[in-house]
Design an enzyme around this catalytic site. Structure first.
Site, short mmCIF file in Angstrom:
data_model
loop_
_atom_site.label_atom_id
_atom_site.label_comp_id
_atom_site.label_asym_id
_atom_site.label_seq_id
_atom_site.Cartn_x
_atom_site.Cartn_y
_atom_site.Cartn_z
N GLU A 1 2.86 -88.41 -54.67
CA GLU A 1 3.86 -87.92 -53.70
C GLU A 1 3.39 -86.53 -53.30
O GLU A 1 3.45 -85.60 -54.10
CB GLU A 1 5.25 -87.82 -54.35
CG GLU A 1 5.77 -89.12 -54.91
CD GLU A 1 6.26 -90.07 -53.85
OE1 GLU A 1 6.22 -89.72 -52.65
OE2 GLU A 1 6.65 -91.18 -54.22
N GLU B 1 1.09 -77.30 -43.86
CA GLU B 1 2.34 -77.17 -44.62
C GLU B 1 2.49 -75.72 -45.07
O GLU B 1 1.64 -75.20 -45.80
CB GLU B 1 2.31 -78.10 -45.82
CG GLU B 1 3.62 -78.13 -46.56
CD GLU B 1 3.59 -79.04 -47.77
OE1 GLU B 1 2.61 -79.00 -48.52
OE2 GLU B 1 4.56 -79.80 -47.95
P1 NAP Z 1 0.48 -78.26 -57.12
O1 NAP Z 1 -0.24 -76.99 -57.24
O2 NAP Z 1 -0.24 -79.45 -56.64
O3 NAP Z 1 1.12 -78.52 -58.57
C1 NAP Z 1 1.89 -79.67 -58.87
C2 NAP Z 1 1.77 -79.96 -60.35
O4 NAP Z 1 0.41 -80.28 -60.63
C3 NAP Z 1 2.12 -78.78 -61.25
O5 NAP Z 1 2.68 -79.27 -62.45
C4 NAP Z 1 0.74 -78.17 -61.53
O6 NAP Z 1 0.67 -77.43 -62.73
C5 NAP Z 1 -0.10 -79.43 -61.65
N1 NAP Z 1 -1.52 -79.21 -61.41
C6 NAP Z 1 -2.13 -78.17 -60.77
N2 NAP Z 1 -3.46 -78.35 -60.77
C7 NAP Z 1 -3.70 -79.51 -61.44
C8 NAP Z 1 -4.87 -80.24 -61.76
N3 NAP Z 1 -6.08 -79.80 -61.40
N4 NAP Z 1 -4.76 -81.39 -62.45
C9 NAP Z 1 -3.55 -81.87 -62.81
N5 NAP Z 1 -2.39 -81.22 -62.53
C10 NAP Z 1 -2.47 -80.06 -61.85
O7 NAP Z 1 1.73 -78.20 -56.19
P2 NAP Z 1 2.82 -77.10 -56.18
O8 NAP Z 1 2.27 -75.96 -55.43
O9 NAP Z 1 3.37 -76.90 -57.54
O10 NAP Z 1 3.98 -77.84 -55.34
C11 NAP Z 1 4.04 -77.77 -53.99
C12 NAP Z 1 3.42 -78.98 -53.32
O11 NAP Z 1 4.02 -80.19 -53.82
C13 NAP Z 1 3.67 -79.01 -51.86
O12 NAP Z 1 2.48 -79.34 -51.19
C14 NAP Z 1 4.71 -80.10 -51.65
O13 NAP Z 1 4.71 -80.70 -50.42
C15 NAP Z 1 4.39 -81.03 -52.74
N6 NAP Z 1 5.58 -81.78 -53.12
C16 NAP Z 1 5.67 -83.08 -52.76
C17 NAP Z 1 6.80 -83.82 -53.08
C18 NAP Z 1 6.91 -85.27 -52.71
O14 NAP Z 1 7.74 -85.97 -53.24
N7 NAP Z 1 6.10 -85.77 -51.82
C19 NAP Z 1 7.84 -83.23 -53.78
C20 NAP Z 1 7.72 -81.89 -54.13
C21 NAP Z 1 6.56 -81.17 -53.80
P3 NAP Z 1 0.80 -75.81 -62.69
O15 NAP Z 1 2.17 -75.53 -62.24
O16 NAP Z 1 0.57 -75.46 -64.11
O17 NAP Z 1 -0.26 -75.31 -61.76
#
Ligand code: NAP
Ligand code: MG
Length: 484
Positions: A251, A386
């Site tokens: 997602e 985004e």
């Molecule tokens: P993110 O950086 O992708 O992080 C999401 C999760 O993944 C966090 O728990 C993060 O841990 C972990 N993560 C980071 N790097 C990783 C890696 N290399 N391998 C495995 N896991 C890893 O996203 P975010 O900045 O937290 O969230 C914002 C994004 O999420 C936006 O782009 C938004 O659109 C998307 N989003 C989508 C939905 C949906 O349902 N489609 C819902 C909510 C958010 P850490 O926090 O420890 O870095």
């Protein structure tokens, strides 16, 4: 509500909180004040390995539970969350910054997801199919085993609930990682509700994405990974899962179109556009961040919207009357400010907002004014990328055909909204937009039972619907031959 948080949270493995083997910790802060809320154990690959092993040990009994037994446990969990609604909501506001009202909606959603999937599993069935030579197939659904789940910081416990409920209902054991910005609500969930589950069925590992997240995704004991987060990280998660030959659902991000026709219900549309971009300070994957308004009403709509934006009460989400909280951290705030700068340089007209709010009342918080750009063209970066903040790009359109083309001219396809009182036009337009969820005359509605997920770079797989359970089963066919 007064909350007494632990000073230090361990990893939740095999039903108890344990420190990381390295002894390392990290802090989680309140983005409205900068205050440190707690220290959190920083898991590395060895800790993830322990969690996966604990989950497999639990699976041998958990997979034998009946649908009724799992359903009853899930109802008890939902009751615990409901009884502690104010507690969980306050923690979510402290850790993430969203308003208390928004947090209450999140926690209510968690309760509902658990009850919904507790019901789904009671009515779920395999099948029986007659075959040649007097045989028949029994098509049985079996749980996958141990699944990995990774969630973001914008809807911390709500996104975790969307993932945990179908996985548990289907009979899997879980190792789940919250985002490092917002680990508290899931850890408190494990503390309060986790005791309803046999030890090891639910394990929570906290730590950085690069270390703990990658170790979890790549662990050879994982049979499926469900990820919500950015498209960049999701791409890497999908690659790793592909190499390990395990199913994955993603997602990801979005740049959803919000389309306003002249015959819209004016006040409702105006309110939905405002909520669709300022809810959770714009940090919503399905945020209506591209606003398309018909040229006949464009100037008036933009003017009234700017007026609404300027009146929004921004502040600490714990205070009553606050409509919009801070960005989740400094990095996210800097990203949003960078995009505001890009928008100005691209030649868009800044109608209102655009600044960090630094008055004394705001302390060390990461607050940005609700920001509206007009006269945006769809190829500008602020219309294509985004931003994940309270920044809206308003684009005029002249015809149905043109607005559908512009709405689809995006790498993303998560959601979108259309406002018109002409039902034929409404259905015609929503049907032609490449997005997983379209709202007609409403926005941002996703109660349990509403499949949620993206087209294109917004990912694939659907959550929050009984079809999500299929992602947590593997199918076994038993071909039985009967001798005459
Ligand atoms: P993110 O950086 O992708 O992080 C999401 C999760 O993944 C966090 O728990 C993060 O841990 C972990 N993560 C980071 N790097 C990783 C890696 N290399 N391998 C495995 N896991 C890893 O996203 P975010 O900045 O937290 O969230 C914002 C994004 O999420 C936006 O782009 C938004 O659109 C998307 N989003 C989508 C939905 C949906 O349902 N489609 C819902 C909510 C958010 P850490 O926090 O420890 O870095
Ligand atoms: Mg925090």
């Amino acid at each position: 509500m007064d909350i007494k948080l632990e000073k230090m949270y361990g990893l939740f493995i095999n039903g108890e909180f344990v420190p990381a083997q390295s002894g390392r910790t990290f802090k989680t802060c309140n983005p409205a004040t900068g205050e440190v809320l707690a220290q959190i154990a920083m898991a590395s690959a060895d800790d993830v390995d322990c969690a996966v092993k604990a989950a497999w040990a639990a699976f041998s009994s958990w997979k034998k539970t009946t649908a009724r037994e799992r359903s009853e446990i899930m109802w008890k969990i939902s009751d615990i969350v409901e009884e502690n609604l104010e507690y969980f909501s306050t923690i979510e506001t402290l850790d993430n910054g969203k308003t208390l009202e928004e947090a209450r909606a999140d926690i209510t959603d968690v309760v509902d997801q658990f009850r919904y999937f507790a019901g789904c599993i009671r009515t779920d069935e395999g099948s029986y199919v007659e075959q040649d030579n007097h045989g028949f197939n029994i098509i049985r659904k079996e749980p996958l085993g141990v699944v990995a789940q990774i969630v973001p910081w914008n809807y911390p416990l709500s996104m975790a609930g969307w993932k945990m409920a179908p996985a548990l209902a289907a009979g899997n054991c879980i190792v789940i990682k919250p985002a490092s910005n917002t680990p508290l609500s899931l850890l408190e969930f494990a503390r309060l509700a986790g005791k309803e589950l046999p030890n090891g069925v639910l394990n929570v590992v906290t730590g950085s994405g690069h270390d703990c997240g990658e170790a979890l995704t790549a662990h050879p004991g994982i049979r499926k990974v469900a990820f919500t987060g950015s498209t960049d990280v999701g791409t890497g998660v999908g690659e790793t899962a592909g190499k390990n030959m395990i199913p994955f659902t993603l997602e990801l991000g979005g740049k959803s179109a919000h389309i306003i026709f002249p015959d819209c219900q004016w006040d409702r549309a105006l309110n939905a556009v405002k909520g669709g971009i300022l809810g959770c300070a714009g940090q919503i994957c399905s945020a209506g961040s591209r606003l398309f308004v018909h040229k006949d009403i464009y100037d008036k709509f933009v003017e009234e919207l700017a007026d609404c934006f300027a009146k929004v009460r921004v502040g600490n989400g714990l205070e009553s009357g606050i409509e919009m909280g801070p960005l989740v951290d400094e990095r996210q705030m800097e990203t949003v400010l960078k995009y505001i700068d890009i928008g100005i340089k691209e030649g868009a007209r800044l109608v209102t907002g655009g600044r960090r709010i630094t008055e004394k009342f705001y302390n060390e918080g990461f607050f940005i004014e609700p920001t509206l750009f007009a006269d945006v063209t769809n190829h500008m970066r602020i219309a294509q990328e985004e931003i994940f903040g309270p920044v809206l790009s308003a684009i005029p359109f002249t015809s149905e055909k043109e607005v559908i083309e512009m709405a689809n001219d995006s790498p993303y396809g998560l959601a979108g909204g259309v406002w018109t009182q002409d039902i034929n036009r409404g259905i015609r337009v929503v049907s032609q937009i490449d997005a997983g969820l379209m709202w007609l005359n409403t926005f941002d509605m996703y109660p349990a039972g509403t499949p949620f997920g993206g087209y294109k770079k917004s990912g694939f797989g659907r959550e929050a619907h009984k079809m999500t359970m299929e992602e947590y089963f593997q199918v076994k066919t038993i071909y039985v031959s009967i001798e005459e």
